[in-house]
Design a protein around this motif. Structure first.
Motif, PDB file in Angstrom:
ATOM      1  N   ILE A  12       0.837  -1.204   0.000  1.00  7.69           N
ATOM      2  CA  ILE A  12       0.000   0.000   0.000  1.00  7.69           C
ATOM      3  C   ILE A  12       0.869   1.250   0.000  1.00  7.69           C
ATOM      4  O   ILE A  12       0.608   2.214  -0.731  1.00  7.69           O
ATOM      5  CB  ILE A  12      -0.956  -0.023   1.216  1.00  7.69           C
ATOM      6  CG1 ILE A  12      -2.028  -1.106   1.025  1.00  7.69           C
ATOM      7  CG2 ILE A  12      -1.623   1.338   1.402  1.00  7.69           C
ATOM      8  CD1 ILE A  12      -2.896  -1.345   2.254  1.00  7.69           C
ATOM      9  N   ALA A  13       1.911   1.258   0.826  1.00 10.55           N
ATOM     10  CA  ALA A  13       2.797   2.421   0.870  1.00 10.55           C
ATOM     11  C   ALA A  13       3.479   2.667  -0.467  1.00 10.55           C
ATOM     12  O   ALA A  13       3.763   3.816  -0.829  1.00 10.55           O
ATOM     13  CB  ALA A  13       3.835   2.238   1.970  1.00 10.55           C
ATOM     14  N   LEU A  14       3.729   1.603  -1.209  1.00  4.95           N
ATOM     15  CA  LEU A  14       4.356   1.749  -2.528  1.00  4.95           C
ATOM     16  C   LEU A  14       3.364   2.142  -3.612  1.00  4.95           C
ATOM     17  O   LEU A  14       3.761   2.426  -4.749  1.00  4.95           O
ATOM     18  CB  LEU A  14       5.047   0.439  -2.916  1.00  4.95           C
ATOM     19  CG  LEU A  14       6.315   0.100  -2.144  1.00  4.95           C
ATOM     20  CD1 LEU A  14       6.820  -1.292  -2.531  1.00  4.95           C
ATOM     21  CD2 LEU A  14       7.397   1.147  -2.376  1.00  4.95           C
ATOM     22  N   PRO A  62       3.257  11.585   0.474  1.00  2.67           N
ATOM     23  CA  PRO A  62       3.497  10.635   1.565  1.00  2.67           C
ATOM     24  C   PRO A  62       2.439   9.541   1.584  1.00  2.67           C
ATOM     25  O   PRO A  62       1.257   9.790   1.309  1.00  2.67           O
ATOM     26  CB  PRO A  62       3.399  11.515   2.813  1.00  2.67           C
ATOM     27  CG  PRO A  62       2.493  12.636   2.413  1.00  2.67           C
ATOM     28  CD  PRO A  62       2.803  12.905   0.970  1.00  2.67           C
ATOM     29  N   ARG A  63       2.873   8.344   1.874  1.00  4.06           N
ATOM     30  CA  ARG A  63       1.965   7.206   2.008  1.00  4.06           C
ATOM     31  C   ARG A  63       2.415   6.400   3.228  1.00  4.06           C
ATOM     32  O   ARG A  63       3.562   5.946   3.297  1.00  4.06           O
ATOM     33  CB  ARG A  63       1.977   6.328   0.753  1.00  4.06           C
ATOM     34  CG  ARG A  63       1.467   7.025  -0.507  1.00  4.06           C
ATOM     35  CD  ARG A  63       1.548   6.105  -1.720  1.00  4.06           C
ATOM     36  NE  ARG A  63       0.607   4.997  -1.612  1.00  4.06           N
ATOM     37  CZ  ARG A  63      -0.642   5.014  -2.075  1.00  4.06           C
ATOM     38  NH1 ARG A  63      -1.116   6.092  -2.671  1.00  4.06           N
ATOM     39  NH2 ARG A  63      -1.420   3.949  -1.959  1.00  4.06           N
ATOM     40  N   ILE A  64       1.495   6.229   4.161  1.00  4.47           N
ATOM     41  CA  ILE A  64       1.773   5.499   5.396  1.00  4.47           C
ATOM     42  C   ILE A  64       0.688   4.438   5.570  1.00  4.47           C
ATOM     43  O   ILE A  64      -0.502   4.741   5.421  1.00  4.47           O
ATOM     44  CB  ILE A  64       1.783   6.443   6.618  1.00  4.47           C
ATOM     45  CG1 ILE A  64       2.906   7.465   6.475  1.00  4.47           C
ATOM     46  CG2 ILE A  64       1.923   5.665   7.922  1.00  4.47           C
ATOM     47  CD1 ILE A  64       2.877   8.544   7.541  1.00  4.47           C
ATOM     48  N   ARG A 117      -4.382   2.919   5.583  1.00  2.00           N
ATOM     49  CA  ARG A 117      -3.536   4.092   5.445  1.00  2.00           C
ATOM     50  C   ARG A 117      -3.804   5.098   6.567  1.00  2.00           C
ATOM     51  O   ARG A 117      -4.897   5.135   7.135  1.00  2.00           O
ATOM     52  CB  ARG A 117      -3.764   4.774   4.100  1.00  2.00           C
ATOM     53  CG  ARG A 117      -3.112   4.074   2.933  1.00  2.00           C
ATOM     54  CD  ARG A 117      -3.358   4.783   1.627  1.00  2.00           C
ATOM     55  NE  ARG A 117      -2.649   6.064   1.540  1.00  2.00           N
ATOM     56  CZ  ARG A 117      -2.671   6.839   0.456  1.00  2.00           C
ATOM     57  NH1 ARG A 117      -3.360   6.454  -0.618  1.00  2.00           N
ATOM     58  NH2 ARG A 117      -2.007   7.977   0.434  1.00  2.00           N
ATOM     59  N   ALA A 118      -2.808   5.904   6.860  1.00  2.00           N
ATOM     60  CA  ALA A 118      -2.915   6.932   7.900  1.00  2.00           C
ATOM     61  C   ALA A 118      -3.182   8.275   7.228  1.00  2.00           C
ATOM     62  O   ALA A 118      -2.270   9.087   7.006  1.00  2.00           O
ATOM     63  CB  ALA A 118      -1.647   6.982   8.737  1.00  2.00           C
ATOM     64  N   ALA A 119      -4.434   8.542   6.892  1.00  2.00           N
ATOM     65  CA  ALA A 119      -4.780   9.706   6.078  1.00  2.00           C
ATOM     66  C   ALA A 119      -4.442  11.017   6.777  1.00  2.00           C
ATOM     67  O   ALA A 119      -3.911  11.953   6.142  1.00  2.00           O
ATOM     68  CB  ALA A 119      -6.265   9.662   5.728  1.00  2.00           C
ATOM     69  N   ALA A 137      -0.235  12.751  15.149  1.00  2.00           N
ATOM     70  CA  ALA A 137      -1.390  12.552  14.262  1.00  2.00           C
ATOM     71  C   ALA A 137      -1.784  11.090  14.161  1.00  2.00           C
ATOM     72  O   ALA A 137      -2.951  10.771  13.876  1.00  2.00           O
ATOM     73  CB  ALA A 137      -1.084  13.114  12.872  1.00  2.00           C
ATOM     74  N   LEU A 138      -0.833  10.179  14.371  1.00  2.00           N
ATOM     75  CA  LEU A 138      -1.168   8.752  14.300  1.00  2.00           C
ATOM     76  C   LEU A 138      -2.279   8.386  15.281  1.00  2.00           C
ATOM     77  O   LEU A 138      -3.066   7.479  15.021  1.00  2.00           O
ATOM     78  CB  LEU A 138       0.071   7.900  14.581  1.00  2.00           C
ATOM     79  CG  LEU A 138       1.075   7.757  13.441  1.00  2.00           C
ATOM     80  CD1 LEU A 138       2.300   6.978  13.919  1.00  2.00           C
ATOM     81  CD2 LEU A 138       0.444   7.048  12.241  1.00  2.00           C
TER      82      LEU A 138
END
Length: 509
Positions: free
Chosen positions: A330-332, A416-418, A429-431, A453-454
């Motif tokens: 997902i991060a990729l 950014p993608r987390i 994902r951590a929007a 924010a997490l």
């Protein structure tokens, strides 16, 4: 009309009829073939006492050997393959195979219960690296594995007598022994397996239970339209436990392990396309070539026998909130390709999951593959890491699995993608955290703000693996570790900090 299960075992082609479609290979070996060297320890693919080696014909016409867990593999999946067990290693002249002799010489067997499984894992490694396995022509191309590589090959085998050192010593010594008097004739085995190869769908029925193994994507699509409630089976590393642990009956199975199109990996300029039936081991090997940051996750993903059998598509479609492959993919920015009938569609991987064990898929649809972006264009400056927290380093389920990625535009964060596993009902994902990071300089203050924010993105649960407080705190610390490893004043491709350095920096934070 039902066809017989045909496979090669102990120098002969075996034909099996009347066995239940979910009868395991282990049950067949011990109860039908009376090959009791293969043991049952856990019946869930964890201990390795049941390890056997399966030989399969590749598209190139060669034989690929893989160590797998017999306790969770269903017997009909052996159709057209070779099954090698510990009983077949003794040489015709009565001598032991170098693998067995090394175990004797190094005192690698204690109570002996786990020994046959270790021997078969070692034999698979021996065939992969042993120079005599392919003759002198390719001897120079093969290298003896390091102790680390040996340890990785044995991750799926547990010794309750704690005898790992002499076992690893034996695995080192077996490469120095004289070659076996009768090495495996892989050319002859390839010819035998070619004679067993089917052109059309293998259809095996017992009473009302049915096992179908199509050979093409079109045949699979037609079967799924005809039987939308049929369960798709790939590596059996999860479904096998439904039978051995939950005692569930599965009377309608469609096996995708014989579809060549689903077992291919294609490298393009912009995408790496991975078929749904590509094993986890082969998929991670391909991905790590472009993303070496995945190497540790690759080696910590279950065990080698599980990675040899389980598929990346199966792991993705399972949708477990603690599945290790999803956060990194997902991060990729990976996309999943679905097919239903003649209709093919794709969507971002994170959009596949709509709730716990729920997916955006029609009953007749199936996963055809995944597309993972390459590092082309602006992605040449991608900063990417994955981290796994579990109670054991090897062969354990994650408490928290994290993945972080962004494109570095100088010191500025772009796209950014987390994503995390173990923090929600789905891989998620951590929007809100991504919004904090997008378009701002990658400074420590930015990392600290993102850590806070997490807590707005995730409200994890407590369970047997970790408490909610532990999960949230460690998720924040992993994000801080990502900052430490990718901060702008580091080289373009920074080396990971040592555990001690990370601990010191985290303590100061």
């Amino acid at each position: 009309m039902s066809q017989s299960i045909s496979f090669y075992h102990r120098q002969a082609i075996r034909e099996v009829d009347g066995a239940d479609v979910t009868r395991t290979v282990l049950q067949y070996l011990r109860e039908d073939a009376h090959c009791t060297g293969t043991k049952e320890g856990c019946a869930e693919g964890d201990c390795g006492a049941c390890t056997v080696v399966v030989g399969e014909l590749t598209e190139a016409g060669t034989v690929e050997f893989k160590a797998v867990n017999a306790c969770i593999q269903f017997l009909p999946t052996l159709d057209g393959k070779a099954l090698l067990t510990v009983e077949g290693l003794r040489q015709p002249d009565g001598s032991l195979h170098p693998v067995q002799q090394a175990m004797v010489d190094c005192h690698g067997s204690q109570c002996g219960f786990c020994t046959p499984g270790f021997v078969m894992s070692m034999w698979a490694l021996y065939e992969k690296h042993g120079h005599e396995a392919c003759g002198s022509a390719c001897a120079a191309a093969k290298e003896t594995p390091t102790r680390t590589e040996i340890a990785d090959a044995l991750t799926g085998n547990l010794c309750r007598c704690t005898g790992y050192r002499p076992i690893v010593d034996a695995a080192v010594q077996m490469f120095d022994a004289p070659p076996p008097s009768a090495p495996v004739d892989t050319a002859a085995l390839a010819r035998t397996l070619a004679s067993l190869k089917r052109d059309d769908t293998f259809d095996y029925t017992v009473g009302d239970a049915r096992f179908a193994a199509p050979r093409t994507l079109d045949a699979l699509a037609a079967l799924k339209v005809e039987r939308p409630d049929a369960r798709i089976l790939a590596g059996s590393t999860d479904i096998g436990l439904w039978v051995t642990k939950q005692m569930r009956r599965l009377d309608d199975l469609i096996y995708v392990g014989q579809i060549a199109e689903l077992k291919r990996i294609k490298h393009g300029d912009d995408w790496i396309a991975i078929g749904a039936a590509v094993t986890v081991e082969n998929a991670y090997a391909a991905l790590a070539g472009t993303y070496p940051e995945l190497t540790e996750m690759w080696k910590r993903f279950a065990s080698l026998p599980i990675r040899n059998a389980g598929t990346l598509g199966g792991n993705v479609v399972n949708g477990s909130p603690i599945g290790d492959s999803m956060p990194g993919l997902i991060a990729l920015g990976a996309r999943v390709v679905l097919r239903g009938g003649d209709v093919v569609r794709e969507l971002p991987l994170e959009a596949l999951y709509t709730g716990y064990q729920q997916k955006d898929m029609a009953p007749h649809e199936f996963v055809m593959g995944l597309k993972v972006p390459t590092r082309s264009g602006a992605r040449a400056n991608l900063r990417f890491r994955t981290y796994k927290l579990s109670k054991r380093f090897d062969s354990d389920i994650s408490a928290v699995c994290a993945a972080f990625a962004f494109i570095a535009d100088g010191d500025t964060i772009r796209e950014p993608r987390i994503a995390f596993g173990g923090m929600a009902a789905t891989p998620k994902r951590a929007a809100q955290t991504e919004a904090v990071l997008d378009g701002v300089p990658w400074h420590e203050a930015t990392a600290q703000a993102a850590m806070q924010a997490l807590g707005r993105d995730y409200q994890p649960l407590s369970d047997m693996r970790a408490t909610r407080v532990y999960r949230l705190d460690t998720a924040k610390n992993l994000l801080y570790r990502f900052w430490l490893e990718t901060r702008p004043h580091d080289p373009l491709q920074p080396q990971a900090l040592s555990v001690r350095e990370v601990a010191a920096e985290t303590a100061r934070a």
